[in-house]
Every structure is written in C-alpha cells, then in structure tokens.
Motif scaffolding. Structure first.
Motif, mmCIF file in Angstrom:
data_model
loop_
_atom_site.group_PDB
_atom_site.id
_atom_site.type_symbol
_atom_site.label_atom_id
_atom_site.label_comp_id
_atom_site.label_asym_id
_atom_site.label_seq_id
_atom_site.Cartn_x
_atom_site.Cartn_y
_atom_site.Cartn_z
ATOM 1 N N THR A 156 -3.111 0.723 8.323
ATOM 2 C CA THR A 156 -3.281 1.746 8.826
ATOM 3 C C THR A 156 -4.581 1.425 9.496
ATOM 4 O O THR A 156 -5.470 0.692 9.179
ATOM 5 N N ASN A 170 -8.045 4.425 0.835
ATOM 6 C CA ASN A 170 -7.447 3.162 0.713
ATOM 7 C C ASN A 170 -7.512 2.324 -0.442
ATOM 8 O O ASN A 170 -6.717 1.726 -1.463
ATOM 9 N N GLY A 184 -2.677 -2.327 5.071
ATOM 10 C CA GLY A 184 -1.680 -1.435 4.740
ATOM 11 C C GLY A 184 -1.135 -1.025 6.628
ATOM 12 O O GLY A 184 -0.257 -0.103 6.351
ATOM 13 N N LEU A 198 0.845 -1.716 -0.191
ATOM 14 C CA LEU A 198 -0.197 0.099 0.000
ATOM 15 C C LEU A 198 0.794 1.066 0.016
ATOM 16 O O LEU A 198 0.707 2.289 -1.102
ATOM 17 N N GLU A 230 0.971 4.107 -2.825
ATOM 18 C CA GLU A 230 0.129 5.450 -2.618
ATOM 19 C C GLU A 230 0.957 6.015 -3.015
ATOM 20 O O GLU A 230 0.868 7.574 -3.405
ATOM 21 N N LYS A 288 -10.477 5.664 6.128
ATOM 22 C CA LYS A 288 -8.940 5.511 5.565
ATOM 23 C C LYS A 288 -9.616 3.568 4.208
ATOM 24 O O LYS A 288 -8.784 3.896 4.020
#
Ligand SMILES: NC(=O)c1ccc[n+]([C@@H]2O[C@H](COP(=O)([O-])OP(=O)(O)OC[C@H]3O[C@@H](n4cnc5c(N)ncnc54)[C@H](OP(=O)(O)O)[C@@H]3O)[C@@H](O)[C@H]2O)c1
Length: 272
Positions: free
Chosen positions: A270, A243, A268, A38, A42, A239
């Motif tokens: 988060t 994501n 990931g 991830l 990102e 999130k």
C-alpha cells in the motif's frame, strides 16, 4: 568571509541532522502475526464485522482516514463524531453514520460513543487558531473525554493521532499537552492502544494556514531528499493506521514514530 563560513557550517550541521533523523533506528514495528499477508488478514478482519468511529473526520487526517476506511470496506459500520455534519454527495459514503455532538457537553452525548469496537482520534487545533486555553481544551480535554466515553461504551482498540516530540515533561506547551494526552488515554487501559506520532503532515490543506504552507514549501526539498526525516504524507499516515488495525499486533500499547509510520503505511504494497 567569516559570515560565509558560518553559513556553510550551519548548512552542514543541518544536513547532518536530517541525515541522522532519516537514518535513526526507530522504525521497528511490533511483531505482527505475519503468518498471512496483509490482504489475507484484511479479508479475515472484514469477516469480524467490526464497527468504528472517527473523531476529526472533517479535518485533513480524519477525512483521508475516512476515505481509506470506506475504500477498503473494513468495517460493518462507520460513525463520524464531529461538531458539524459533512455533506456527502458521493454514494460511497451513503452508509456512514454521522453523530453531531457538542464537545463542551460530551456527557450528554455518551450514546454516540456506545457500541464501537475501534476508535480513531484525529482531533486537534492550534494555539494560533484557538489560543492556549482553546488548544488544551481540544487536544487534551476533548480527546480524553471522548476516549473515556468510548471505553465506557465498549471500545476495544483506540488509535490516537498525536505528534512527533510529544512529551509530558516538555517545556513546550504543544508537546507537553500531546504527551499528557497520550499518557492519560493510556491510563484508560484499552485492550489495544495505538499512538501515532507523525512529523509535519504533507497534505493539500483546505484551510488557509500561511505559516504551515510556507514551512511546507521551504522544507519541500528536505522532505524530498530525506522522506522520513521531517514529514509524512497524510495518505501514508492513514494507511499506517488502517494497516495496523488489520494486523493484530502483540502489544497492548503501540507507539509509532514518524519513521515507523512510513514503514507501516507501505506494508503490503500500500503505497503512501
Ligand atoms: N498538521 C500537522 O503537520 C501535524 C503534525 C503532527 C501532528 N498533528 C496532529 O494531528 C492531528 C490532526 O491534524 P490535522 O492537521 O489533520 O487536523 P485538522 O485538519 O486541523 O483537523 C482537526 C479536526 O479537529 C476538529 N476540531 C478542531 N477544533 C475543534 C473544536 N473546538 N471542537 C470540535 N472539533 C474540533 C476539526 O473540526 P472542524 O472541521 O469542525 O474544525 C477537525 O475535524 C492533530 O492532533 C494535530 O495536532 C498535525
């Protein structure tokens, strides 16, 4: 004696129902291109210089979504489309563009919807607050019109915060309207369309909603014991929404039920 048995049986049925909800196999996520993790995806996404708009950024979900998006610096431009301006004192928000529109005359504000790659919709009201007609106006008419203008303005990926149980065939007004809105936005054929169906949102609501507050307090032990069964923290929801934008999925239309939102929000590392 009979009363006590009824109470125990009801309690057992309820626990079984929550257990079933918690363990239902509805957490499948789309098969993402997971060739990279991830954070790496990102970074790639940021390089694309995408722009986005948020509808409902003055509300609980929308404001948290804005916080997440700004924190992760995902977009080259972030625009809020709302009926009132947010007074930002924090420097972090200095580049956020705010378009104030009259939702009753959205056609006059078509320019506000032009040139965004991604759109997030967290608009909504309640029957208690706005009456039946007012609820339909906001949760269906405003959402659909905004989506139409966004599509015409070049938006490729539209994310809609809907609700658990949304069903256009439902006899409950709330669920029917949510289902109809989902379906009609779907007909606009965005390149990518992501629908989120959260259960009860766990948040520290600024606005006084006594019934919602009471439900949240009463259901807190159940939400704690069965975290994905009846609720989702609003931080996890946003999130998940972010994501999912980053992780290019392989489906044109994606539907995330509550359990999938939990799973996606925690990808990931988060945490929600
Ligand atoms: N709360 C829950 O437990 C829950 C659970 C599942 C799904 N949902 C759905 O998730 C979405 C977001 O929920 P939320 O609790 O985050 O919403 P919220 O805090 O009530 O915020 C709603 C947003 O919609 C805007 N809005 C409401 N009425 C409007 C009107 N007449 N004209 C223009 N804008 C208007 C509000 O603007 P102002 O700030 O200007 O009023 C605000 O930005 C809603 O669609 C809701 O149905 C909620």
């Amino acid at each position: 004696m009979f009363g006590r048995w009824t109470l125990w049986v009801s309690l057992l049925v309820l626990v079984a129902a929550f257990f079933q909800l918690q363990n239902s196999p509805s957490a499948e996520l789309p098969s993402y291109r997971m060739d990279k993790d991830l954070p790496a995806q990102e970074e790639d996404y940021k390089k694309m210089n995408r722009s986005c708009f948020i509808l409902g950024a003055t509300g609980e979900s929308g404001s948290e979504l804005l916080r997440e998006i700004v924190k992760r610096q995902l977009f080259s431009k972030v625009t809020l489309i709302s009926r009132r301006k947010l007074p930002f004192e924090d420097e972090t928000y200095k580049d956020v563009v705010q378009e104030v529109v009259d939702f009753e005359k959205l056609d006059d504000y078509a320019a506000a919807f032009q040139g965004h790659d991604v759109g997030f919709c967290c608009l909504g009201t309640t029957k208690g607050k706005s009456g039946e007609a007012g609820f339909i106006r906001v949760d269906h008419d405003y959402v659909l019109k905004s989506a139409q203008l966004a599509k015409a303005g070049g938006c490729k990926h539209f994310s809609l915060e809907s609700s658990r149980g949304a069903d256009k065939g439902s006899s409950f007004l709330y669920l029917r309207v949510k289902g109809e809105t989902e379906a009609e936005v779907g007909e606009l054929e965005f390149e990518r369309y992501s629908i989120y169906r959260p259960a009860m949102l766990l948040c520290d609501r600024k606005e006084a909603r006594p019934m919602e507050w009471m439900a949240m307090k009463l259901l807190a032990p159940i939400a704690y014991t069965f975290p994905t069964a009846i609720s989702v923290p609003v931080t996890t929801l946003v999130k998940a929404m972010v994501n999912n934008v980053v992780l290019q999925g392989d489906q044109k239309t994606e539907l995330f039920e509550n359990k999938a939102i939990h799973a996606l929000g925690k990808l990931g590392g988060t945490k929600g």
